[in-house]
Each structure stands twice: as structure tokens, then as C-alpha cells.
Design a protein around this motif. Structure first.
Motif, mmCIF file in Angstrom:
data_model
loop_
_atom_site.group_PDB
_atom_site.id
_atom_site.type_symbol
_atom_site.label_atom_id
_atom_site.label_comp_id
_atom_site.label_asym_id
_atom_site.label_seq_id
_atom_site.Cartn_x
_atom_site.Cartn_y
_atom_site.Cartn_z
ATOM 1 N N TYR A 14 0.821 -1.213 0.000
ATOM 2 C CA TYR A 14 0.000 0.000 0.000
ATOM 3 C C TYR A 14 0.854 1.263 0.000
ATOM 4 C CZ TYR A 14 -4.617 -2.050 0.085
ATOM 5 O OH TYR A 14 -5.763 -2.699 -0.280
ATOM 6 N N ALA A 15 2.009 1.230 0.629
ATOM 7 C CA ALA A 15 2.906 2.387 0.586
ATOM 8 C C ALA A 15 3.356 2.633 -0.850
ATOM 9 C CB ALA A 15 4.112 2.165 1.495
ATOM 10 N N GLN A 16 3.665 1.564 -1.563
ATOM 11 C CA GLN A 16 4.055 1.693 -2.966
ATOM 12 C C GLN A 16 2.861 2.147 -3.797
ATOM 13 O OE1 GLN A 16 5.974 -1.782 -4.471
ATOM 14 N NE2 GLN A 16 6.041 -1.014 -6.553
ATOM 15 N N TYR A 17 1.702 1.590 -3.538
ATOM 16 C CA TYR A 17 0.480 1.956 -4.256
ATOM 17 C C TYR A 17 0.194 3.454 -4.102
ATOM 18 C CZ TYR A 17 -4.548 2.115 -5.289
ATOM 19 O OH TYR A 17 -5.776 2.432 -5.793
ATOM 20 N N ASP A 18 0.455 3.993 -2.922
ATOM 21 C CA ASP A 18 0.183 5.394 -2.627
ATOM 22 C C ASP A 18 1.289 6.348 -3.097
ATOM 23 O OD1 ASP A 18 -2.236 4.734 -1.436
ATOM 24 O OD2 ASP A 18 -1.350 4.559 0.566
ATOM 25 N N ASP A 19 2.360 5.806 -3.664
ATOM 26 C CA ASP A 19 3.492 6.622 -4.098
ATOM 27 C C ASP A 19 3.190 7.294 -5.437
ATOM 28 O OD1 ASP A 19 5.906 7.743 -4.828
ATOM 29 O OD2 ASP A 19 7.099 5.981 -4.299
ATOM 30 N N HIS A 31 3.367 -0.240 -12.045
ATOM 31 C CA HIS A 31 2.395 -1.322 -12.173
ATOM 32 C C HIS A 31 3.075 -2.688 -12.034
ATOM 33 C CE1 HIS A 31 -0.247 -4.066 -14.583
ATOM 34 N NE2 HIS A 31 -1.130 -3.543 -13.766
ATOM 35 N N HIS A 32 4.182 -2.851 -12.715
ATOM 36 C CA HIS A 32 4.908 -4.123 -12.669
ATOM 37 C C HIS A 32 5.292 -4.487 -11.235
ATOM 38 C CE1 HIS A 32 7.632 -7.343 -13.822
ATOM 39 N NE2 HIS A 32 8.520 -6.786 -13.013
ATOM 40 N N GLU A 33 5.799 -3.528 -10.491
ATOM 41 C CA GLU A 33 6.222 -3.804 -9.115
ATOM 42 C C GLU A 33 5.039 -4.111 -8.205
ATOM 43 O OE1 GLU A 33 9.260 -4.364 -7.720
ATOM 44 O OE2 GLU A 33 9.744 -4.447 -9.845
ATOM 45 N N LEU A 34 3.924 -3.419 -8.398
ATOM 46 C CA LEU A 34 2.738 -3.732 -7.603
ATOM 47 C C LEU A 34 2.273 -5.162 -7.864
ATOM 48 C CD1 LEU A 34 0.611 -0.475 -7.870
ATOM 49 C CD2 LEU A 34 1.735 -1.367 -5.817
ATOM 50 N N ASP A 51 -8.058 -12.178 -2.863
ATOM 51 C CA ASP A 51 -7.360 -10.987 -2.386
ATOM 52 C C ASP A 51 -6.328 -10.528 -3.414
ATOM 53 O OD1 ASP A 51 -8.844 -10.981 -0.062
ATOM 54 O OD2 ASP A 51 -7.330 -12.074 1.086
ATOM 55 N N TRP A 52 -5.632 -11.491 -4.017
ATOM 56 C CA TRP A 52 -4.674 -11.134 -5.058
ATOM 57 C C TRP A 52 -5.379 -10.447 -6.222
ATOM 58 C CZ3 TRP A 52 -4.236 -12.687 -10.193
ATOM 59 C CH2 TRP A 52 -3.094 -12.205 -10.842
ATOM 60 N N LEU A 53 -6.532 -10.976 -6.618
ATOM 61 C CA LEU A 53 -7.290 -10.351 -7.709
ATOM 62 C C LEU A 53 -7.714 -8.927 -7.350
ATOM 63 C CD1 LEU A 53 -9.554 -13.269 -8.984
ATOM 64 C CD2 LEU A 53 -7.614 -12.212 -10.167
ATOM 65 N N ALA A 57 -6.579 -5.642 -9.363
ATOM 66 C CA ALA A 57 -7.538 -4.675 -9.902
ATOM 67 C C ALA A 57 -7.172 -3.254 -9.480
ATOM 68 C CB ALA A 57 -8.953 -5.019 -9.442
ATOM 69 N N LEU A 58 -6.761 -3.071 -8.227
ATOM 70 C CA LEU A 58 -6.317 -1.751 -7.769
ATOM 71 C C LEU A 58 -5.103 -1.288 -8.576
ATOM 72 C CD1 LEU A 58 -6.577 -2.080 -3.876
ATOM 73 C CD2 LEU A 58 -7.991 -0.644 -5.372
#
Length: 80
Positions: A14-19, A31-34, A51-53, A57-58
Motif C-alpha cells: 500500500y505504501a508503494q500503491y500510494d506513491d 504497475h509491474h512492481e505492484l 485478495d490477489w485479484l 484490480a487496484l
């Protein structure tokens, strides 16, 4: 989604997602790293398939937004 958000790997995801700066600077790498991180959590048993799906999707939605933002930024300032 039944993800236990207290696990360190998910906090990092989530920290990466919020970056936002990472997402804007390199949408594809972001995207690749997420996806890679979510797959690793799934493979390690920290996430189930659903949960992975949900995380995928996020990540996919964020990638599409980042690409649209990059195109718009280029349209607004082609010399940047």
C-alpha cells in the motif's frame, strides 16, 4: 476483501500503491512492481486468490489513471 492489512508485506504494498511520484514518473514500472509484490504475497500464502485479484484490480486501475495523466500532461506541455 478479507486482507489482513497489518502484515508488513501488505503495508509495503500500500505504501508503494500510494506513491504518486513513482506512479507519475514510471507508470509501467510502478504497475509491474505492484503486481510482482502481490504475486509474491500470493505465492507465499499471505494472500488468497481473491485478495490477489483485488490488489491486481487496484494496480490495474492505478496504471490506467497514471497513463491517462501522463498523456494529459504531455498534451498540456509537449516540451516538458
Amino acid at each position: 476483501m478479507s486482507i489482513d492489512r497489518s502484515i508488513p508485506e501488505l503495508e509495503a504494498w500500500y505504501a508503494q500503491y500510494d506513491d504518486v511520484s513513482y506512479r507519475c514518473a514510471s507508470p509501467d514500472a510502478y504497475h509491474h512492481e505492484l503486481i510482482r509484490t502481490a504475486e509474491a504475497m500470493r505465492d507465499d500464502g499471505a494472500l488468497d486468490w481473491d485478495d490477489w485479484l483485488a490488489l491486481k484490480a487496484l494496480a490495474d486501475d492505478a496504471h490506467v489513471r497514471a497513463l491517462k495523466e501522463a498523456v494529459q500532461a504531455h498534451v498540456n506541455d509537449p516540451d516538458a
